[in-house]
Design an enzyme around this catalytic site. Structure first.
Site, PDB file in Angstrom:
ATOM      1  N   SER A 196       0.839  -1.196   0.000  1.00 10.26           N
ATOM      2  CA  SER A 196       0.000   0.000   0.000  1.00 10.26           C
ATOM      3  C   SER A 196       0.872   1.243   0.000  1.00 10.26           C
ATOM      4  O   SER A 196       1.983   1.236   0.536  1.00 10.26           O
ATOM      5  CB  SER A 196      -0.905   0.040   1.230  1.00 10.26           C
ATOM      6  OG  SER A 196      -0.155   0.335   2.398  1.00 10.26           O
ATOM      7  N   ASP A 197       0.382   2.318  -0.623  1.00  5.91           N
ATOM      8  CA  ASP A 197       0.992   3.603  -0.335  1.00  5.91           C
ATOM      9  C   ASP A 197       0.691   3.913   1.123  1.00  5.91           C
ATOM     10  O   ASP A 197      -0.246   3.371   1.708  1.00  5.91           O
ATOM     11  CB  ASP A 197       0.449   4.688  -1.269  1.00  5.91           C
ATOM     12  CG  ASP A 197       1.446   5.828  -1.452  1.00  5.91           C
ATOM     13  OD1 ASP A 197       2.330   5.990  -0.589  1.00  5.91           O
ATOM     14  OD2 ASP A 197       1.334   6.559  -2.445  1.00  5.91           O
ATOM     15  N   TRP A 198       1.484   4.779   1.714  1.00  5.09           N
ATOM     16  CA  TRP A 198       1.407   4.989   3.158  1.00  5.09           C
ATOM     17  C   TRP A 198       0.050   5.601   3.528  1.00  5.09           C
ATOM     18  O   TRP A 198      -0.301   6.683   3.080  1.00  5.09           O
ATOM     19  CB  TRP A 198       2.572   5.851   3.611  1.00  5.09           C
ATOM     20  CG  TRP A 198       3.787   5.057   3.991  1.00  5.09           C
ATOM     21  CD1 TRP A 198       4.477   5.136   5.163  1.00  5.09           C
ATOM     22  CD2 TRP A 198       4.458   4.039   3.229  1.00  5.09           C
ATOM     23  NE1 TRP A 198       5.524   4.237   5.178  1.00  5.09           N
ATOM     24  CE2 TRP A 198       5.543   3.551   4.014  1.00  5.09           C
ATOM     25  CE3 TRP A 198       4.253   3.465   1.978  1.00  5.09           C
ATOM     26  CZ2 TRP A 198       6.401   2.541   3.581  1.00  5.09           C
ATOM     27  CZ3 TRP A 198       5.110   2.464   1.535  1.00  5.09           C
ATOM     28  CH2 TRP A 198       6.159   2.012   2.333  1.00  5.09           C
ATOM     29  N   SER A 199      -0.729   4.854   4.312  1.00  4.74           N
ATOM     30  CA  SER A 199      -2.106   5.182   4.680  1.00  4.74           C
ATOM     31  C   SER A 199      -3.061   5.022   3.505  1.00  4.74           C
ATOM     32  O   SER A 199      -4.140   5.619   3.497  1.00  4.74           O
ATOM     33  CB  SER A 199      -2.219   6.600   5.260  1.00  4.74           C
ATOM     34  OG  SER A 199      -1.460   6.710   6.445  1.00  4.74           O
ATOM     35  N   GLY A 200      -2.695   4.185   2.551  1.00  9.57           N
ATOM     36  CA  GLY A 200      -3.556   3.956   1.395  1.00  9.57           C
ATOM     37  C   GLY A 200      -4.588   2.873   1.598  1.00  9.57           C
ATOM     38  O   GLY A 200      -5.441   2.667   0.725  1.00  9.57           O
TER      39      GLY A 200
END
Length: 737
Positions: free
Chosen positions: A268-272
């Site tokens: 995931s992208d960070w906090s995605g």
């Protein structure tokens, strides 16, 4: 924890080296296990893991790491931002820098510059070099390269990507990935998919046709998987057709893993990540960066509260989800480990060595694009009695600081001013800032504390003392410029630079400009400058590379990887208004469809200021004897286009032959022409070279939405051969039968 586990693991590897005579070498790339060997090893480990251990491997334990399994000797996975260089060490549980003194690296040029080289072999050297630096820093995953398509010149993150054309991006990204992964470091191609703006990136839902999705926005990702064999992919922040891209059934399960056969890890992208159920079911393998407990509050042991942590474990134990889901994710994660940190044949890596500096300088010089050169303003000879005024903040400003996750901590960064001063030994170099902006920080604008009027007056006074003025302007890596987190708010040059250019021209008849940007800008000031060089963000060797080209030590050969519209409305994404860009805050519709970049300009007959593929030289080239090997082809044939490149000028130089193909009288909507091949050749003064470019007929297919597959349309096609999308030397008619 990192150092303890790493040291234990290194000891084990060294024992393995002694017993098995495995060579660790600074000069050899890693020897990777075969996929069959890896799968056998994974099959043997998976039954040994408890359910709790398997779930723990699917989510972060710190900002940039995931846990291993101590009792089995399975190491942690360590990641770093780094498409242009390995980022400085980040603290365990905050975005603060850890304060290390040994994490300075080589900053390589931004990927727009790499794309502008039109030289895939340089991309391989780039990937190998940055991979060696990641390996030296004990990183297992390098979070890059980025291959999102340049859709709008306002996108704050365009400088991280490879331009507007999917074919060029595909050809440049494959050798980069292979180069990185030769080191036993995973490339992580990003941001999959349709993250083509930063404004509202966390909430916007993208609606796009299947044709545009498959023909424009996915090809570079597909090439990363099927041609480069990339080991990891990062999901995007945005939604696609109503579902977040980091757990999107269409993108991840159907296209990436099923259709393309991707066997690596989706990160995931960070906090995605936004849902346990969707993350579990729809293709996310490793969750990173989710805020605290996933709910925005602070909780002890908050990594255990990620969507793929305790909630996932609970759902499996309760029988709400099948354990096969976590098994598939862990298989992929273990497969990644055997390719990276559990591969005993890894090399040791290198950092900040001359070879890396040379690669960075070579890419920078080959990527610089000469846009204008009236009266042969460039190159500028170094001679006694000549005074050159270098004006502009960008002459001295660090362009590795700021920009968001691409921010770097280089061992050194040669500024344009410093590079020019070192190169010009006879001429006198004087400097004035002209204007000043605040520090580059994420998600905030820091105003300048200097008097702008005083700076401008000083700059004009300095220019009056000079024979030649070089204005070094453009954008920077600050919020609302070329920076992650939001987009530019204007197509114009910021900080009243147009007014400064006009005032400089009023006192200096010889005015040239070094445009430092990762984006196109509006150019109403263009008539005021005699020479214009697009110099990008060039990293550690920026000043040396710029001086190489300004002085003529290197003949510029870069070509634009994206179009410069004359005005913003001339860009396809902006033509249809806010619903197309940036959207209404909930949805946006890619109404220009497949007509992105030069495809839009060509098809709609809207002239660009500077076209895709455009770039001048200090010498002259001509193309002759242009022909195709046949005039009729079958669908399984290759089209071979050949020509002679002739250097008719007085200097050695490089030219890029570009081949575009368009379909006459197509039954479906088509762009006038699309790039299908290119070849960059080096020629000495007066030399001629024969160049041939092979193009599979299969690459002429369009995505047929009625059958959800590719179709090759029979009939007549036109081949356009030239050295820019708007500078075609010859058109050839062929037919496909």
């Amino acid at each position: 924890m990192k150092n303890t586990i790493k040291h234990k693991y290194v000891v084990a590897l060294l024992l393995s080296v002694i017993t098995c005579s495995t060579m660790f070498s600074q000069n050899k790339s890693s020897k990777n296990f075969s996929i069959d060997e890896i799968n056998t090893k994974v099959d043997s480990i998976l039954p040994l893991l408890t359910l709790e251990e398997k779930v723990a491997m699917c989510h972060a334990q710190s900002k940039f790491s995931t846990p291993g399994v101590d009792r089995l000797g399975i190491p942690e996975i360590w990641m770093s931002d780094g498409p242009h260089g390995v980022r400085a060490e980040i603290s365990w549980d905050s975005w603060d820098y850890a304060g290390w003194t040994n994490d300075s690296i080589t900053a390589f040029p931004a990927l727009t510059c790499l794309a502008a080289t039109f030289r895939p072999e340089l991309s391989a050297q780039y990937g190998m070099s940055v991979g060696e630096e990641a390996l030296y820093r004990e990183k297992d995953v390098l979070l890059g390269p980025g291959v999102n398509i340049y859709r709008t010149p306002l996108n704050g993150r365009n400088f991280e990507y490879l331009g507007e054309d999917p074919y060029l991006a595909s050809k440049m990204v494959v050798p980069y990935i292979k180069g990185v992964q030769k080191n036993g470091v995973a490339a992580c191609v990003k941001h999959y998919a349709l993250n083509n703006q930063e404004h509202w990136r966390n909430i916007i839902n993208v609606e796009v046709s299947d044709r545009a999705l498959h023909e424009i926005y996915l090809p570079a990702f597909k090439a990363s998987v099927q041609e480069a064999g990339v080991w990891s992919i990062m999901g995007a922040y945005n939604k696609v057709r109503g579902q977040f891209a980091c757990h999107n059934e269409l993108l991840l399960n159907d296209i990436l893993k099923k259709d393309w056969g991707f066997d690596g890890v989706v990160i995931s992208d960070w906090s995605g990540a936004h849902s346990t159920e969707e993350s579990a079911l729809y293709g996310l393998d490793m969750e990173m960066g989710t805020g605290t407990d996933g709910l925005g509050t602070s909780t002890a042991n908050h990594y255990d509260h990620y969507y793929l942590a305790s909630p996932f474990l609970k759902a499996i134990k309760n029988g709400d989800m099948d354990e096969a889901l976590v098994n598939d994710k862990v298989r992929r994660i273990l497969r990644l480990m055997y390719r990276t940190n559990m591969n005993p044949n890894k090399a040791l890596g290198k950092i900040n060595n001359k070879e890396h500096h040379d690669v960075a300088r070579k890419i920078a010089t080959e990527g610089i694009v000469l846009l204008k050169n009236e009266n042969n303003f460039f190159p500028i000879e170094d001679k006694e009695g000549l005074t050159i005024a270098v004006i502009g903040e960008n002459a001295t400003r660090s362009m590795t600081a700021g920009g968001g996750s691409s921010e770097l901590k280089p061992k050194f960064e040669i500024s344009p001013l410093e590079g020019l001063k070192q190169r010009y030994k006879k001429a006198k170099i004087i400097h004035a800032m002209g204007y000043h902006t605040g520090s580059s920080v994420y998600d905030n604008i820091i105003p300048s504390n200097l008097n702008q009027d005083s700076l401008r007056i000083e700059a004009i006074a300095t220019a009056k003392k000079a024979d030649i003025v070089l204005y070094v302007g453009g954008l920077n890596k600050s919020h609302l410029q070329d920076c992650e987190g939001d987009d530019r708010q204007s197509y114009e040059l910021p900080y009243n630079q147009e007014e400064l250019i006009n005032q400089l021209k009023a006192v200096s008849p010889k005015l040239g400009m070094l445009l430092v940007t990762g984006n196109a800008v509006e150019t109403p000031w263009l008539s005021k400058v005699d020479g214009l060089l697009q110099t990008w963000y060039l990293g550690s060797m920026a000043g040396h590379a710029i001086a190489d080209v300004v002085s003529g030590d290197v003949n510029p050969s870069g070509k634009l990887p994206f179009s410069f519209p004359k005005k913003l409305k001339d860009n396809g994404a902006h033509f249809y208004g806010e619903i197309s860009y940036p959207g209404d805050g909930t949805n946006q519709y890619y109404k220009e469809d497949i007509l992105v970049g030069y495809r839009w300009h060509d098809t709609k007959k809207i002239a660009s200021q500077y076209a895709f593929g455009y770039g001048l030289s200090y010498t002259k080239f001509s193309l002759s004897n242009i022909k195709a090997d046949q005039n009729k082809y079958n669908t399984k044939d290759n089209i071979t286009v050949s020509c002679s490149i002739n250097n008719t000028g007085n200097l050695e130089g490089d030219e890029v032959v570009q081949v575009y193909i368009g379909k006459k009288n197509s039954k479906v909507k088509r762009a006038l022409k699309e790039l299908k091949g290119f070849n960059k050749a080096s020629l000495t003064k007066g030399e001629s070279k024969n160049v041939s470019i092979s193009i599979p007929v299969s690459s002429l297919a369009y995505y047929n939405e009625s059958i959800s597959d590719w179709s090759i349309e029979k009939g007549d096609y036109l081949i356009y051969v030239g050295n820019a999308s708007n500078n075609i030397s010859k058109t050839i008619k062929i037919s496909v039968q």
